[in-house]
Design a protein around this motif. Structure first.
Motif, PDB file in Angstrom:
ATOM      1  N   GLY A   7       0.830  -1.200   0.000  1.00  0.00           N
ATOM      2  CA  GLY A   7       0.000   0.000   0.000  1.00  0.00           C
ATOM      3  C   GLY A   7       0.861   1.246   0.000  1.00  0.00           C
TER       4      GLY A   7
ATOM      5  N   ASN B  42       2.207  -2.384  -4.602  1.00  0.00           N
ATOM      6  CA  ASN B  42       1.071  -1.479  -4.675  1.00  0.00           C
ATOM      7  C   ASN B  42       0.198  -1.901  -5.838  1.00  0.00           C
ATOM      8  OD1 ASN B  42       0.045   1.176  -3.473  1.00  0.00           O
ATOM      9  ND2 ASN B  42      -0.014   1.628  -5.661  1.00  0.00           N
TER      10      ASN B  42
ATOM     11  N   THR C 241       5.352   1.698  -6.797  1.00  0.00           N
ATOM     12  CA  THR C 241       6.349   0.643  -6.595  1.00  0.00           C
ATOM     13  C   THR C 241       7.627   0.980  -7.347  1.00  0.00           C
ATOM     14  OG1 THR C 241       4.558  -0.987  -6.418  1.00  0.00           O
ATOM     15  CG2 THR C 241       6.787  -1.830  -6.747  1.00  0.00           C
TER      16      THR C 241
END
Length: 303
Positions: free
Chosen positions: A10, A33, A39
């Protein structure tokens, strides 16, 4: 040099700077993510791509989760919504999951119970302090779960937070966060109401903010948001739609526990109005715009 690998799932407005702070502190960080860009930014900062929630868990000693709502946590961690490769598929006995999401206290308890079946410890550790607190590593972190697990993970939490409090057993962190959101949202609404009133009365808004910030009305919202509010700057540090979601969690919990919440119910409706009028991605201080619409005028000063 820290010798544990931290997973982070997240990488949103809060999660990405938190993960970067862990990298800066010397931790190996494996992230994931739903969208790829965050990311990629983590990888550019020195992190690694875990490719999936289960992939992150497989490569980590402790996994941190920072997701929008209760169903997201249940789906990503437990796979209850038919999520492919949930965290639980990659865990090993003895590891710890720390959930920084703001979710229902009862969901936090049920997730902890399910992970305990796999020999995995859990801390519910919701956060407060907005994007600036996440970037600066000064978050307030409210933690529920076993005290020995809290003690084991305090070094990780210390990287991201300034005020870290063990609040009790599983679910207690979420209950404390609900209390936090009740107070924060009430502050935002009160400041909004005061500023629109001051403008309608012809007062100097900057002078009003300066004057009342130093007295009994002084609060975080006045210090950190009022200067932006009177300039119409509602760029998000914390989305209004998330504030609305958090207030829904609080009012639902109030109903479950039989606790009266007349003020919180009103504040909940004001944030609902924001979301229904397309302002959900504004900062939570943008609730001032609801008052402005009711007033028929904008409370602003020239930039």
């Amino acid at each position: 040099m820290p010798n544990r690998t931290v997973g982070f799932i997240g990488l949103g407005i809060m999660g990405l700077p938190m993960a970067k702070n862990l990298l800066d502190a010397g931790y190996r960080v494996v992230g994931h993510n739903r969208s790829e860009e965050p990311t990629e930014e983590l990888v550019a900062h020195g992190g690694e791509d875990g490719h999936s929630p289960a992939g992150v868990a497989e490569r980590s000693d402790v996994v941190l989760v920072c997701l929008p709502d209760s169903p997201d946590v249940e789906n990503v961690v437990l796979g209850t919504g038919a999520k492919a490769d949930p965290v639980i598929d990659g865990v090993t006995e003895g590891m710890t999951i720390i959930d920084h999401s703001t979710i229902s206290p009862t969901v936090a308890e049920s997730v902890a119970d399910r992970l305990a079946d796999e020999g995995v410890s859990t801390l519910d550790a919701p956060i407060s302090g907005g994007e600036s607190g996440a970037i600066e590593g000064t978050l307030s972190i409210m933690v529920g779960g076993p005290e020995d697990v809290f003690d084991e993970q305090i070094d990780v939490l210390d990287v991201m937070g300034e005020t870290i409090t063990h609040c009790g057993p599983s679910g207690a962190g979420q209950t404390t966060k609900a209390c936090n959101q009740i107070v924060v949202s009430a502050q935002m609404v009160a400041v909004s109401e005061a500023l629109v009133f001051a403008d309608n009365a012809g007062a100097d808004l900057e002078a009003v903010v300066d004057a009342i910030s130093g007295g009994a009305a002084g609060c975080w919202a006045l210090d950190n948001r009022a200067p932006s509010m009177i300039h119409g700057d509602f760029d998000p540090g914390f989305f209004a739609e998330y504030q609305y979601k958090d207030l829904r969690i609080a009012t639902d919990a109030g109903e479950a526990f039989g606790s009266p919440m007349p003020q919180t119910a009103l504040v909940h409706e004001l944030y609902k109005t924001m979301v229904q009028n397309g302002m959900g991605r504004d900062d939570n201080s943008g609730v001032m715009q609801v008052y402005e619409r009711l007033s028929g005028s904008e409370a602003r000063v020239d930039k």
